[in-house]
Design a protein around this motif. Structure first.
Motif, short mmCIF file in Angstrom:
data_model
loop_
_atom_site.label_atom_id
_atom_site.label_comp_id
_atom_site.label_asym_id
_atom_site.label_seq_id
_atom_site.Cartn_x
_atom_site.Cartn_y
_atom_site.Cartn_z
N LEU A 166 0.82 -1.21 0.00
CA LEU A 166 0.00 0.00 0.00
C LEU A 166 0.86 1.26 0.00
O LEU A 166 0.47 2.29 -0.57
N GLU A 167 2.02 1.20 0.62
CA GLU A 167 2.98 2.32 0.54
C GLU A 167 3.48 2.47 -0.90
O GLU A 167 3.56 3.59 -1.43
N LEU A 168 3.79 1.35 -1.53
CA LEU A 168 4.23 1.39 -2.91
C LEU A 168 3.14 1.94 -3.83
O LEU A 168 3.41 2.70 -4.76
N TYR A 169 1.90 1.57 -3.54
CA TYR A 169 0.79 2.08 -4.35
C TYR A 169 0.70 3.60 -4.25
O TYR A 169 0.49 4.29 -5.25
N GLN A 170 0.86 4.13 -3.04
CA GLN A 170 0.75 5.58 -2.86
C GLN A 170 1.87 6.32 -3.56
O GLN A 170 1.69 7.47 -4.00
N ILE A 171 3.02 5.68 -3.72
CA ILE A 171 4.15 6.31 -4.38
C ILE A 171 4.03 6.19 -5.91
O ILE A 171 4.27 7.16 -6.63
N THR A 172 3.63 5.01 -6.39
CA THR A 172 3.66 4.73 -7.84
C THR A 172 2.30 4.81 -8.52
O THR A 172 2.23 4.94 -9.74
N LYS A 173 1.21 4.67 -7.73
CA LYS A 173 -0.16 4.59 -8.26
C LYS A 173 -0.37 3.35 -9.14
O LYS A 173 -1.32 3.30 -9.93
N LYS A 200 -5.23 5.70 3.82
CA LYS A 200 -4.54 6.64 2.93
C LYS A 200 -4.72 6.26 1.46
O LYS A 200 -4.83 7.12 0.60
N ALA A 201 -4.78 4.96 1.20
CA ALA A 201 -4.89 4.49 -0.18
C ALA A 201 -6.31 4.62 -0.73
O ALA A 201 -6.48 4.80 -1.94
N ARG A 225 -1.52 11.24 13.28
CA ARG A 225 -1.15 11.90 12.04
C ARG A 225 -2.33 11.93 11.06
O ARG A 225 -2.45 12.84 10.25
N LEU A 226 -3.20 10.91 11.15
CA LEU A 226 -4.22 10.71 10.12
C LEU A 226 -5.65 10.90 10.58
O LEU A 226 -6.53 11.18 9.77
N LEU A 227 -5.91 10.71 11.87
CA LEU A 227 -7.29 10.74 12.35
C LEU A 227 -7.96 12.08 12.08
O LEU A 227 -7.42 13.13 12.45
N PRO A 228 -9.12 12.07 11.44
CA PRO A 228 -9.85 13.32 11.25
C PRO A 228 -10.14 13.98 12.59
O PRO A 228 -10.32 13.31 13.61
N LYS A 229 -10.18 15.29 12.60
CA LYS A 229 -10.38 16.05 13.84
C LYS A 229 -11.72 15.72 14.50
O LYS A 229 -11.87 15.84 15.71
#
Length: 368
Positions: free
Chosen positions: A116-123, A180-181, A235-239
């Motif tokens: 999933l990290e690779l997906y976010q970088i490369t799509k 994130k993905a 870092r990610l949780l919506p307010k």
């Protein structure tokens, strides 16, 4: 005239103090810069053999080392490193396909965070298709689930729940990456709900965590998994997430305790509250990552916590040898209700349990 001069001097002193505080996590002596250190660690990963789980599948320490190197490559725009890391992953999906973890345990499902990290970088959708099932199956109860696993699922938690502090990075990271993905809040919200369960069950009044309900010891790296897991969530949780205040409170309470238990030299011990225990690098690096992130994200008071984070980083870097391997890393450790067991755990050099959080610190320091 005298009063104006005094006021001017006070203003100058104040400006110098603010400048110093703002640069505590930016300006480092030669050899301690995060870009330099991160490059050594990230390229070192490329030379390493696979670190397997049960001798069969890519392990969580290797997964997190790999992901850390990817994030460093992305942040520093190191195209060569990124290409080499992706090339290594391509081999894993072809001739090494048997090493892909199965999806039946908390220490194996976490692997999904890497594609999933690779997906976010490369799509590249191949990475998405590989990674998402690891997140989804953490909440999809298998037919052979036992009674306890079904009970956890019936309460809305992952069937992989076991109340070991390690879980709060293993579960959090793959769900966070899925969020994130996809942008689908179900992933981050169920991770947050799981985190609150672990906070309520395992965090003690002093802010630290037992390894498990029946193991009343403050093991360093175990607490590090909690610190890093809360950091990833915050870092990610919506307010507007209902669990965010509870998680932030748990995080703040822990950071205060870590500040109090930090060794004079900057590290933390294998058993955090035992002064005669040895300084351990992987847990120390996880705490440093949580502290650096907290200062930069504004969750922690900069004046109070930036010096703590800086001291930790300056203490950590000398443990990296000339090959790029981190020393004094506690080996993989199951829970055990025996204090001496934690004192006696073997210490490795170059173990990915330590390499990974060191890399997390480098990109946390490099972030704007």
């Amino acid at each position: 005239m005298c009063r104006k001069l005094i006021a001017l001097l006070l203003l100058l002193i104040s400006c110098q103090f603010l400048y110093a505080q703002n640069n505590l996590l930016k300006d480092f002596p030669e050899g301690f810069g995060p870009k330099e250190v991160g490059k050594r660690l990230a390229y070192r990963f490329l030379d390493r053999k696979h670190m397997l789980h049960a001798g069969k599948w890519i392990s969580y320490p290797e997964t997190f080392n790999w992901t850390g190197a990817l994030r460093y490559a992305k942040l520093t725009k190191d195209k060569k490193l990124l290409s080499l890391l992706e090339e290594r992953f391509e081999k894993l999906t072809s001739q090494e396909k048997q090493l892909l973890p199965i999806m039946n345990h908390v220490d194996l499902n976490m692997f999904g965070s890497l594609p999933l990290e690779l997906y976010q970088i490369t799509k590249d959708k191949r990475y998405f298709d590989l990674g998402i099932p690891y997140a989804d199956t953490q909440w999809a109860v298998p037919q052979n689930a036992d009674k306890k696993q079904k009970e956890w699922a019936g309460k809305g938690f992952s069937w992989q729940t076991r109340l070991w502090i390690d879980d709060m990075y293993m579960i959090t990271i793959v769900q966070a990456q899925a969020y994130k993905a996809t942008g689908d809040r179900k992933y981050i919200e169920r991770a947050a709900s799981e985190m609150v369960l672990y906070l309520d069950e395992l965090q003690r009044p002093n802010g630290l965590f037992y390894h498990a309900p029946d193991v009343p010891f403050y093991w360093g790296r175990g607490n590090g998994w909690m610190a890093a897991g809360m950091t990833e969530l915050l870092r990610l949780l919506p307010k507007d997430n209902k669990d965010r205040p509870r998680i932030l409170k748990g995080y703040e309470t822990m950071m205060k305790s870590l500040k109090d238990f930090q060794r004079p030299g900057g590290m933390w011990n294998q058993l955090i509250d035992e002064p005669d225990c040895w300084a351990e690098t992987s847990g120390s690096a996880m705490f440093a990552y949580a502290l650096i992130s907290g200062v930069k994200q504004g969750w922690l008071d900069k004046q109070e916590y930036a010096p703590v984070a800086r001291k930790a980083w300056l203490a950590m870097v000398p443990y990296i040898n000339e090959k790029g391997d981190v020393a004094e890393v506690c080996v993989g450790t199951n829970k055990k209700n025996d204090k001496q067991y934690y004192y006696d755990r073997p210490r490795n050099v170059g173990d990915s349990h330590g390499q990974s959080p060191y890399l997390w610190c480098t990109f946390a320091l490099l972030e704007k």
